[in-house]
Write a protein that holds these residues in place. Structure first.
Motif, mmCIF file in Angstrom:
data_model
loop_
_atom_site.group_PDB
_atom_site.id
_atom_site.type_symbol
_atom_site.label_atom_id
_atom_site.label_comp_id
_atom_site.label_asym_id
_atom_site.label_seq_id
_atom_site.Cartn_x
_atom_site.Cartn_y
_atom_site.Cartn_z
ATOM 1 N N PRO A 169 13.286 83.800 53.652
ATOM 2 C CA PRO A 169 12.202 83.906 54.645
ATOM 3 C C PRO A 169 11.449 85.226 54.539
ATOM 4 O O PRO A 169 10.215 85.252 54.616
ATOM 5 C CB PRO A 169 12.949 83.773 55.981
ATOM 6 C CG PRO A 169 14.152 82.936 55.655
ATOM 7 C CD PRO A 169 14.559 83.381 54.278
ATOM 8 N N ASP A 170 12.161 86.325 54.354
ATOM 9 C CA ASP A 170 11.539 87.636 54.214
ATOM 10 C C ASP A 170 10.579 87.659 53.030
ATOM 11 O O ASP A 170 9.438 88.121 53.148
ATOM 12 C CB ASP A 170 12.625 88.691 54.036
ATOM 13 C CG ASP A 170 12.077 90.068 53.690
ATOM 14 O OD1 ASP A 170 11.697 90.801 54.612
ATOM 15 O OD2 ASP A 170 12.033 90.400 52.480
ATOM 16 N N ALA A 171 11.005 87.147 51.891
ATOM 17 C CA ALA A 171 10.172 87.177 50.690
ATOM 18 C C ALA A 171 8.925 86.316 50.844
ATOM 19 O O ALA A 171 7.822 86.720 50.440
ATOM 20 C CB ALA A 171 10.985 86.712 49.477
ATOM 21 N N LEU A 172 9.072 85.117 51.419
ATOM 22 C CA LEU A 172 7.909 84.252 51.580
ATOM 23 C C LEU A 172 6.905 84.825 52.570
ATOM 24 O O LEU A 172 5.696 84.737 52.370
ATOM 25 C CB LEU A 172 8.341 82.855 52.027
ATOM 26 C CG LEU A 172 8.737 81.862 50.930
ATOM 27 C CD1 LEU A 172 9.059 80.501 51.549
ATOM 28 C CD2 LEU A 172 7.641 81.714 49.887
ATOM 29 N N LEU A 173 7.394 85.421 53.660
ATOM 30 C CA LEU A 173 6.475 86.036 54.615
ATOM 31 C C LEU A 173 5.674 87.146 53.948
ATOM 32 O O LEU A 173 4.446 87.228 54.108
ATOM 33 C CB LEU A 173 7.241 86.580 55.808
ATOM 34 C CG LEU A 173 6.375 87.255 56.887
ATOM 35 C CD1 LEU A 173 5.504 86.228 57.604
ATOM 36 C CD2 LEU A 173 7.239 88.023 57.887
ATOM 37 N N ARG A 174 6.342 87.998 53.205
ATOM 38 C CA ARG A 174 5.637 89.083 52.519
ATOM 39 C C ARG A 174 4.636 88.527 51.506
ATOM 40 O O ARG A 174 3.527 89.050 51.356
ATOM 41 C CB ARG A 174 6.639 90.010 51.826
ATOM 42 C CG ARG A 174 7.500 90.809 52.805
ATOM 43 C CD ARG A 174 8.614 91.554 52.072
ATOM 44 N NE ARG A 174 9.576 92.128 52.990
ATOM 45 C CZ ARG A 174 9.702 93.430 53.245
ATOM 46 N NH1 ARG A 174 8.919 94.299 52.627
ATOM 47 N NH2 ARG A 174 10.608 93.860 54.096
ATOM 48 N N TRP A 175 4.996 87.483 50.790
ATOM 49 C CA TRP A 175 4.089 86.882 49.807
ATOM 50 C C TRP A 175 2.849 86.343 50.495
ATOM 51 O O TRP A 175 1.719 86.565 50.034
ATOM 52 C CB TRP A 175 4.806 85.769 49.046
ATOM 53 C CG TRP A 175 4.001 85.211 47.908
ATOM 54 C CD1 TRP A 175 4.020 85.623 46.606
ATOM 55 C CD2 TRP A 175 3.042 84.136 47.975
ATOM 56 N NE1 TRP A 175 3.126 84.885 45.855
ATOM 57 C CE2 TRP A 175 2.527 83.965 46.671
ATOM 58 C CE3 TRP A 175 2.587 83.317 48.995
ATOM 59 C CZ2 TRP A 175 1.566 83.000 46.370
ATOM 60 C CZ3 TRP A 175 1.616 82.354 48.701
ATOM 61 C CH2 TRP A 175 1.123 82.199 47.403
ATOM 62 N N LEU A 176 3.025 85.642 51.616
ATOM 63 C CA LEU A 176 1.894 85.042 52.315
ATOM 64 C C LEU A 176 0.909 86.094 52.816
ATOM 65 O O LEU A 176 -0.306 85.861 52.822
ATOM 66 C CB LEU A 176 2.390 84.198 53.490
ATOM 67 C CG LEU A 176 3.057 82.869 53.113
ATOM 68 C CD1 LEU A 176 3.818 82.298 54.297
ATOM 69 C CD2 LEU A 176 2.008 81.871 52.626
ATOM 70 N N TRP A 177 1.430 87.244 53.223
ATOM 71 C CA TRP A 177 0.571 88.319 53.708
ATOM 72 C C TRP A 177 0.175 89.295 52.595
ATOM 73 O O TRP A 177 -0.353 90.367 52.867
ATOM 74 C CB TRP A 177 1.261 89.081 54.849
ATOM 75 C CG TRP A 177 1.143 88.367 56.161
ATOM 76 C CD1 TRP A 177 2.087 87.600 56.779
ATOM 77 C CD2 TRP A 177 -0.003 88.350 57.025
ATOM 78 N NE1 TRP A 177 1.603 87.103 57.969
ATOM 79 C CE2 TRP A 177 0.323 87.549 58.149
ATOM 80 C CE3 TRP A 177 -1.274 88.935 56.969
ATOM 81 C CZ2 TRP A 177 -0.573 87.319 59.195
ATOM 82 C CZ3 TRP A 177 -2.162 88.696 58.008
ATOM 83 C CH2 TRP A 177 -1.807 87.904 59.098
ATOM 84 N N ARG A 178 0.455 88.937 51.343
ATOM 85 C CA ARG A 178 0.084 89.755 50.181
ATOM 86 C C ARG A 178 0.728 91.127 50.225
ATOM 87 O O ARG A 178 0.164 92.121 49.773
ATOM 88 C CB ARG A 178 -1.443 89.865 50.061
ATOM 89 C CG ARG A 178 -2.138 88.539 49.979
ATOM 90 C CD ARG A 178 -3.629 88.639 49.714
ATOM 91 N NE ARG A 178 -4.306 89.626 50.519
ATOM 92 C CZ ARG A 178 -4.646 89.458 51.796
ATOM 93 N NH1 ARG A 178 -4.341 88.323 52.411
ATOM 94 N NH2 ARG A 178 -5.276 90.415 52.456
#
Length: 246
Positions: free
Chosen positions: A209-218
């Motif tokens: 979840p942490d990695a995907l959130l960071r990816w989505l917000w660039r």
């Protein structure tokens, strides 16, 4: 989930890593220093207080007098006033808001927790200090928020800004999976929709979840998640997210 606890925790971390780093550039916010970042967060907090108190978004923001306050002092004051305002109000109370489906205090309670966690990541990147993982429940909520509210709603409401990206998607879907949840973003040709489920997708991103959130917000690159399927469609999604979250 406890948005108040999340907001307070990430605010404290933001202040911690900002101290002594105010002149450092923020790599994820080009042209900003940490001082600019802190001032921005403070101005956002105070803006939401005005939205809740007045029932409409203020027309002229920020007030010029805010520029005279030292950034960290302004940030601390704004956080104190925001948390007091949120504590005094129920989620279903009306509030000024750009998101027409939910013009309530509850929207801002969630949004300010998510705003703060992303910007404390910015401050950590600027300070060059190890970044604290976003708790799974907050990260999953943030993934859902950015996909449904920023991406799906904005693409429908301000469609002219998304026309080229939607057309390039051609109706194909990108799946994003983390911690037992799986979102499907169907891109174009004329609309963008977000659902959850096991349907087939042209491309898929998986990660914590942490990695995907960071990816989505660039705030992180493709190397932090696992990408399968058509990489060009993933790039189209990335471009649409940039438009939705700029």
């Amino acid at each position: 989930m406890d948005f108040h606890a999340a907001l307070d925790s990430d605010f404290a971390r933001l202040v911690e890593v900002s101290s002594g780093s105010l002149d450092r550039p923020v790599p994820t916010c080009p042209g900003w220093t940490v001082a600019d970042l802190d001032r921005h967060v403070a101005e956002v907090y105070l803006h939401k207080i005005a939205c809740m108190r007045d029932g409409v978004e203020p027309k002229d923001w920020p007030p010029p007098q805010l520029a005279t306050e030292e950034p960290l002092a302004l940030l601390r004051r704004a956080h104190r006033e925001l948390t007091e305002e949120l504590a005094a109000r129920a989620d279903d109370e009306p509030s000024g808001n750009w998101y027409a489906p939910d013009p309530t205090v509850g929207f801002w309670r969630r949004r300010m927790a998510q705003e703060t966690v992303i910007h404390r990541i910015d401050a950590e990147l600027a300070a060059g200090t190890p970044s604290v993982d976003v708790p799974a429940d907050l990260a999953l909520d943030g993934i859902d928020e950015v996909l449904r509210i920023f991406l799906e709603y904005c693409a429908a409401t301000w469609r002219d800004d998304f026309v080229d990206g939607l057309a390039a998607g051609g109706g194909r879907s990108v799946a994003l999976a983390a911690d037992g949840r799986r979102w499907l973003v169907a891109i174009g040709p004329d609309t963008l929709t977000v659902t959850e489920g096991d349907a087939a997708a042209t491309a898929e991103l998986t990660g914590s979840p942490d990695a995907l959130l960071r990816w989505l917000w660039r705030r992180a690159g493709d190397e932090t998640v696992t990408v399968t399927g058509d990489p060009t469609l993933v790039a189209e999604l990335r471009g649409l997210l940039r438009t939705a979250t700029q």
